[in-house]
Design a protein around this motif. Sequence first.
Motif, PDB file in Angstrom:
ATOM      1  N   HIS A  21       0.841  -1.192   0.000  1.00  0.00           N
ATOM      2  CA  HIS A  21       0.000   0.000   0.000  1.00  0.00           C
ATOM      3  C   HIS A  21       0.865   1.227   0.000  1.00  0.00           C
ATOM      4  N   PRO A  22       0.891   2.084  -0.937  1.00  0.00           N
ATOM      5  CA  PRO A  22       0.080   2.076  -2.143  1.00  0.00           C
ATOM      6  C   PRO A  22       0.630   1.121  -3.206  1.00  0.00           C
ATOM      7  N   GLN A  23      -0.223   0.699  -4.106  1.00  0.00           N
ATOM      8  CA  GLN A  23       0.202  -0.186  -5.178  1.00  0.00           C
ATOM      9  C   GLN A  23       0.392   0.638  -6.443  1.00  0.00           C
ATOM     10  N   PRO A  24       1.593   0.614  -7.022  1.00  0.00           N
ATOM     11  CA  PRO A  24       1.835   1.406  -8.228  1.00  0.00           C
ATOM     12  C   PRO A  24       1.130   0.809  -9.453  1.00  0.00           C
ATOM     13  N   ILE A  25       0.636   1.664 -10.314  1.00  0.00           N
ATOM     14  CA  ILE A  25       0.075   1.284 -11.609  1.00  0.00           C
ATOM     15  C   ILE A  25       1.035   1.840 -12.651  1.00  0.00           C
ATOM     16  N   VAL A  26       1.589   0.998 -13.479  1.00  0.00           N
ATOM     17  CA  VAL A  26       2.583   1.420 -14.463  1.00  0.00           C
ATOM     18  C   VAL A  26       1.876   1.799 -15.766  1.00  0.00           C
ATOM     19  N   CYS A  27       2.134   3.012 -16.232  1.00  0.00           N
ATOM     20  CA  CYS A  27       1.586   3.496 -17.503  1.00  0.00           C
ATOM     21  C   CYS A  27       2.741   3.773 -18.460  1.00  0.00           C
ATOM     22  N   THR A  28       2.446   3.765 -19.730  1.00  0.00           N
ATOM     23  CA  THR A  28       3.499   3.992 -20.723  1.00  0.00           C
ATOM     24  C   THR A  28       3.621   5.452 -21.147  1.00  0.00           C
ATOM     25  N   HIS A  29       2.782   6.314 -20.618  1.00  0.00           N
ATOM     26  CA  HIS A  29       2.868   7.731 -20.981  1.00  0.00           C
ATOM     27  C   HIS A  29       2.380   8.584 -19.830  1.00  0.00           C
ATOM     28  N   GLU A  30       3.051   9.708 -19.610  1.00  0.00           N
ATOM     29  CA  GLU A  30       2.735  10.568 -18.486  1.00  0.00           C
ATOM     30  C   GLU A  30       1.348  11.190 -18.581  1.00  0.00           C
ATOM     31  N   GLU A  31       0.902  11.521 -19.789  1.00  0.00           N
ATOM     32  CA  GLU A  31      -0.426  12.117 -19.927  1.00  0.00           C
ATOM     33  C   GLU A  31      -1.506  11.124 -19.519  1.00  0.00           C
TER      34      GLU A  31
END
Length: 79
Positions: A21-31
């Motif tokens: 906690h917290p659990q990161p969510i990985v995204c491929t773009h900052e927007e």
Amino acid sequence: MPGSTLCGIYESIVNYAGNAHPQPIVCTHEEASAAIAHGYAKVAGKPMACLVHSTVGLQHASMAIYNASAHRSHNGSEA
């Protein structure tokens, strides 16, 4: 995407938050990351953090940050 500028944050999550906690969510773009955080705040009524790389990452996230500000997500009111 995790990068060298975020190593300290990830290390703290693993070592001090029990990697739960917290659990990161990985995204491929900052927007996309900033837009997800904005949407979550609007739906859940509580904030979500968004980490971006300095300079270029912040530039990429700038429109999504502007949209969150324009929708007044910071105080929970509707626009």
